[in-house]
Enzyme design. Structure first.
Site, PDB file in Angstrom:
ATOM      1  N   HIS A 345       0.600  -1.085  -0.198  1.00 60.59           N
ATOM      2  CA  HIS A 345      -0.114  -0.392  -0.243  1.00 60.59           C
ATOM      3  C   HIS A 345       0.863   1.667   0.244  1.00 60.59           C
ATOM      4  O   HIS A 345       2.307   1.257   0.611  1.00 60.59           O
ATOM      5  CB  HIS A 345      -0.803   0.283   1.178  1.00 60.59           C
ATOM      6  CG  HIS A 345      -0.371   0.771   2.200  1.00 60.59           C
ATOM      7  ND1 HIS A 345      -0.488   1.470   3.098  1.00 60.59           N
ATOM      8  CD2 HIS A 345      -0.136  -0.448   3.498  1.00 60.59           C
ATOM      9  CE1 HIS A 345       0.097   1.723   4.512  1.00 60.59           C
ATOM     10  NE2 HIS A 345       0.293   0.202   4.515  1.00 60.59           N
ATOM     11  N   ASP A 355       6.458   2.529   7.079  1.00 61.24           N
ATOM     12  CA  ASP A 355       5.257   1.817   6.739  1.00 61.24           C
ATOM     13  C   ASP A 355       4.227   2.759   5.733  1.00 61.24           C
ATOM     14  O   ASP A 355       3.636   4.026   6.605  1.00 61.24           O
ATOM     15  CB  ASP A 355       4.767   1.785   8.302  1.00 61.24           C
ATOM     16  CG  ASP A 355       2.584   1.175   7.905  1.00 61.24           C
ATOM     17  OD1 ASP A 355       3.047   0.691   7.331  1.00 61.24           O
ATOM     18  OD2 ASP A 355       2.137   1.125   9.302  1.00 61.24           O
ATOM     19  N   GLU A 392      -4.983   1.895   2.842  1.00 64.78           N
ATOM     20  CA  GLU A 392      -4.336   0.729   2.821  1.00 64.78           C
ATOM     21  C   GLU A 392      -4.956   0.283   5.269  1.00 64.78           C
ATOM     22  O   GLU A 392      -5.641   0.195   5.853  1.00 64.78           O
ATOM     23  CB  GLU A 392      -3.284  -0.234   3.376  1.00 64.78           C
ATOM     24  CG  GLU A 392      -3.356  -1.877   3.549  1.00 64.78           C
ATOM     25  CD  GLU A 392      -3.059  -1.073   5.279  1.00 64.78           C
ATOM     26  OE1 GLU A 392      -2.708  -2.574   6.064  1.00 64.78           O
ATOM     27  OE2 GLU A 392      -2.138  -0.279   5.548  1.00 64.78           O
ATOM     28  N   GLU A 393      -4.355   2.147   4.916  1.00 67.32           N
ATOM     29  CA  GLU A 393      -4.236   2.839   6.722  1.00 67.32           C
ATOM     30  C   GLU A 393      -5.714   3.149   7.325  1.00 67.32           C
ATOM     31  O   GLU A 393      -6.175   2.354   8.395  1.00 67.32           O
ATOM     32  CB  GLU A 393      -3.597   3.538   7.142  1.00 67.32           C
ATOM     33  CG  GLU A 393      -2.276   3.596   6.859  1.00 67.32           C
ATOM     34  CD  GLU A 393      -1.363   2.684   7.713  1.00 67.32           C
ATOM     35  OE1 GLU A 393      -1.968   1.799   8.916  1.00 67.32           O
ATOM     36  OE2 GLU A 393      -0.490   2.180   7.502  1.00 67.32           O
ATOM     37  N   ASP A 421       4.271  -5.061   3.747  1.00 65.21           N
ATOM     38  CA  ASP A 421       3.601  -4.020   3.728  1.00 65.21           C
ATOM     39  C   ASP A 421       4.601  -2.848   4.119  1.00 65.21           C
ATOM     40  O   ASP A 421       4.937  -2.127   2.928  1.00 65.21           O
ATOM     41  CB  ASP A 421       2.761  -3.911   4.614  1.00 65.21           C
ATOM     42  CG  ASP A 421       2.048  -2.639   5.100  1.00 65.21           C
ATOM     43  OD1 ASP A 421       2.774  -1.379   6.028  1.00 65.21           O
ATOM     44  OD2 ASP A 421       0.609  -2.829   5.118  1.00 65.21           O
ATOM     45  N   HIS A 505       3.105   4.777  12.048  1.00 66.28           N
ATOM     46  CA  HIS A 505       2.371   5.626  12.649  1.00 66.28           C
ATOM     47  C   HIS A 505       1.831   6.713  13.267  1.00 66.28           C
ATOM     48  O   HIS A 505       0.640   7.580  13.654  1.00 66.28           O
ATOM     49  CB  HIS A 505       0.355   4.825  13.134  1.00 66.28           C
ATOM     50  CG  HIS A 505      -0.021   3.643  12.223  1.00 66.28           C
ATOM     51  ND1 HIS A 505      -1.203   2.736  12.597  1.00 66.28           N
ATOM     52  CD2 HIS A 505       0.210   3.117  11.206  1.00 66.28           C
ATOM     53  CE1 HIS A 505      -1.437   1.871  11.841  1.00 66.28           C
ATOM     54  NE2 HIS A 505       0.132   2.145  10.880  1.00 66.28           N
TER      55      HIS A 505
END
Ligand code: NAG
Ligand code: NAG
Ligand code: NAG
Ligand code: NAG
Ligand code: NAG
Ligand code: NAG
Length: 665
Positions: A345, A355, A392-393, A421, A505
């Site tokens: 993604h 990420d 995706e998140e 990922d 994140h």
């Protein structure tokens, strides 16, 4: 008959039946001597990786934002410049964004109120952290609303944590729960709290789990004190307004009210250790054991409830936004209608250098190597598609909508889905796969040097460091493989180099962190590209699919003594095709049309997520659900239901073995 409450033994038998039927691999004539594959391995280029990562992560690019559309164009343009057929497939999906957030802590003893900052602070030496473009910290799909009540600390917010609180006579009913991140999926933290009667949830990053009490992240790899982990709290998969079908323009959509039934029903906010300190310091009441103690410098953590009270206010907006999946298609020369898919993604919470864009950079670097192979005359036997997913998140949305749109095609044409990922967050290779791909994965890692020790292969380091089991399974909902495997039954792999990644994140997952801690020379990223690409090349190029279903070893062993391979070839190319189709379709047999009981989108009966932790991969999740129900209600019906689930699982295993055998009964 009342089934004795020991169905786990039946489960074990079933599991061993499956294990014995899921390994078979065509023997040695297919070892890899393809010169293009050697060229692929020797063409890795860390400067290309670094350049792509720098471009992709120059701005925050959350799904649905203009900046993320620019990353789609960047990937499209890169594919096109390398002479691949490239295209964009858009969807219109329901995403959420924050409008207003506040969290006040009040202390009745003094009547003082403290408004928590909810801000991630800039760090010295990290220009990215000064961005003004990042979204405010929030939970995607959090309920809009206000929760005012006493705070209560619930550790990780797992079922067992609530059980412990109950054993102490404490309830979270009417309270605002304070939970720390870790252990389970954040959506399950919110859901568990809701089920226990809490009115709001605050989830924070504890230094014991994520480090960084004192230091700035440019000095150490830990989360800075003001760092916040964003993320979705939605427990479903795909666009919540189109459950089970694709979100194409003008399609059927659930009414707002029906859609919201699938979303959290109490508000939540993610906060930093720095903000959490104010709350933790304001809790009195009983102490719990060591397991509940965290790393914030307040002496001992007490549970409460209160006396500190919280006023949590969150207003979000739900909007229909356009998202963009980007594809590059390399047509196969012999079997163009059989596909090997590689996916990653592209959307990030903020910069997403680890990420997900370490994976995007790896994919673009692979594309460069494949274009070099093409210039030297290579064409794969089967088609390869590089897939760059969006959103995706928010809940694996881009990949899931695409799988739902193409599900019938996918069933008969896709050989395998290979997911990366996060490609790199540190040293040490990790992988999960469906079992028929274990062997191929191990072989690929034997062909690639360990980027951290050139005197051995990735495989050598992997088996030395690996906690058994070496290869994980893919029942969890952690990334874009979920729809392929759990909805359709496509063999899948997920891999990467994974080191401690406390800035996950947050604002601090950016190029500076990657350069400093994740992958300073970008050689780990190149190694992931080599393994990922080699697995894809072997699946795309070998005449016989390199799947290992070993229970069929004896059958094919007999064939081999017969000179089966040349016989297959001589007699009829269609026989080669037939054998490959059996290998490809066997996994599909585990996907049952009715799916798991009560969560029918999940068709795969062998691998699926735990009901209480979407990140947890389970084998035979339907049986597990039934046993749990059996244990709690202990009625004759509930144990009969366990038996029914065992029968269902054994039927799909038999179906898979029939598919492999290839003859009607
Ligand atoms: C297939 O897998 C089994 C079990 O892991 C292994 O023992 C066997 O060597 C593999 N077969 C081939 C041909 O790779
Ligand atoms: C807190 O406020 C209440 C109501 O305004 C007042 O009655 C009380 O005396 C105050 N307590 C303290 C410690 O200031
Ligand atoms: C933070 O720094 C203080 C003072 O230097 C020290 O006592 C404390 O142990 C440190 N905390 C962590 C988690 O390193
Ligand atoms: C709670 O916070 C909201 C938003 O900041 C504010 O409007 C409201 O007055 C507060 N409620 C109480 C009871 O403090
Ligand atoms: C590198 O690998 C070699 C061969 O396995 C081993 O002897 C050596 O200890 C390794 N070096 C490090 C730094 O791990
Ligand atoms: C590529 O790797 C080499 C060898 O590790 C290193 O010297 C170089 O700095 C790396 N290039 C980049 C762009 O990181």
């Amino acid at each position: 008959m009342h089934l004795a409450p020991c169905p786990t033994s039946v489960l074990l038998i079933l599991a061993s039946l499956l294990c014995s039927t899921t390994y078979f691999r065509l023997p040695s004539p297919f070892s890899d001597d393809n010169p293009y594959h050697s060229l692929f391995l020797s063409s890795g280029d860390n400067a290309t990786t670094a350049r792509h990562l720098l471009s992709l992560t120059s701005r925050p690019h959350t799904a649905g934002t203009p900046a993320n559309y620019i990353t789609a164009l960047y990937v499209l343009n890169t594919f096109s410049l390398l002479n691949f057929q490239a295209h964009v497939t858009p969807y219109k999906v329901s995403l959420t964004y924050p409008i207003f957030r506040s969290l006040d802590a009040s202390f009745p003893a003094t009547n003082a109120t403290s408004s928590l900052s909810l801000q991630q602070e800039p760090c010295q030496g990290d220009p990215y952290s000064e961005t003004l473009e990042a979204l405010p910290t929030f939970h995607a799909y959090a309920k809009t609303g206000q929760a005012i009540g006493e705070a209560i600390y619930v550790n990780y917010g797992r079922e067992r944590d609530y059980a412990l609180l109950k054993s102490m006579g404490l309830s979270v009913e009417g309270k605002v729960v304070l939970a720390r991140y870790g252990e389970i999926f954040r959506g399950d933290i919110v859901n568990n709290a809701m089920e226990e009667g809490a009115i709001g949830v605050v989830i924070y990053t504890d230094p014991k789990d994520y480090g960084g009490d004192n230091s700035s992240h440019t000095e150490a790899r830990w989360m800075p004190p003001s760092g916040v982990q964003m993320g979705a709290v939605y427990r479903g998969i795909g666009d919540p307004s189109t459950p089970g079908w694709a979100s194409i323009e003008g399609c059927e959509r659930l009414e707002r009210e029906n859609m919201e039934k699938g979303l959290p029903s109490i508000p939540s906010l993610p906060i930093s250790a720095k903000d959490a300190k104010v709350i933790v310091a304001g809790l009195e009441g009983p102490l719990v054991d060591e397991d509940w103690q965290g790393g914030i410098d307040v002496g001992a953590y007490r549970v409460g409830p209160g006396p500190v009270t919280l006023n949590l206010t969150y207003i979000g907006e739900l909007k229909e936004m356009k998202i963009h999946n980007v594809f590059a298609v390399i047509k196969g020369a012999v079997e163009p209608d059989r596909y090997v898919l590689m996916g990653n993604h592209r959307d990030a919470w903020i910069f997403g250098a680890v990420d997900p864009n370490s994976g995007t950079a790896a994919m673009l670097e692979i594309a460069q190597r494949l274009s070099k192979l093409q210039k030297r005359g290579w064409r794969p036997r089967r088609s390869i598609i590089l897939c760059s997913w969006d959103a995706e998140e928010y809940g694996l949305i881009g990949s899931t909508e695409w799988v739902e749109e193409n599900s019938e095609m996918m069933g008969s044409k896709v050989v395998a889905y290979l997911n990366v990922d996060t490609a790199v967050s540190g040293a040490g290779f990790h992988a999960s796969a469906t079992p028929q791909l274990d062997h191929l994965l191990k072989e690929a890692t034997q062909e690639v040097k360990d980027p951290d020790n050139s005197s051995r292969t990735v495989y050598d380091s992997w088996i030395e460091s690996g906690d058994p089991p070496l290869i994980g399974r893919l029942g969890g909902g952690g990334s874009d493989y979920a729809a392929f495997l759990q909805h359709i039954g496509i063999p899948a792999v997920d891999m990467g180099f994974k080191g401690a990644f406390p800035v996950y994140h947050s604002l601090y997952d950016n190029f500076v962190w990657m350069k400093k801690f994740g992958d300073p020379s970008f050689q780990r990223n190149v190694a992931v590209g080599s393994i990922w690409g080699l697995v894809a090349l072997r699946l795309a190029d070998e005449e016989f699919l390199p799947f290992n279903y070993s229970a069929y070893a004896s059958e094919l062993h007999a064939l081999e003594e017969d000179g089966w391979a040349s016989r297959f070839r001589k007699e009829n190319a269609l026989l080669v095709r037939d054998l490959n189709d059996r290998l490809m379709m066997a996994e599909r047999a585990f996907a049952d049309p009715d799916g798991l009981f009560g969560r029918s989108w999940h068709k795969h009966l062998v691998y699926g997520p735990s009901k209480h932790n979407d990140y947890g991969s389970r084998s035979f999740p339907g049986i597990e659900d039934a046993i749990e129900e059996g244990r709690s209600s202990s009625t004759r019906e509930s144990w009969a239901f366990v038996q029914h689930q065992i029968w269902r699982a054994s039927r799909v295993v038999s179906q898979a073995s029939l598919v492999l055998r290839g003859d009607f009964t």
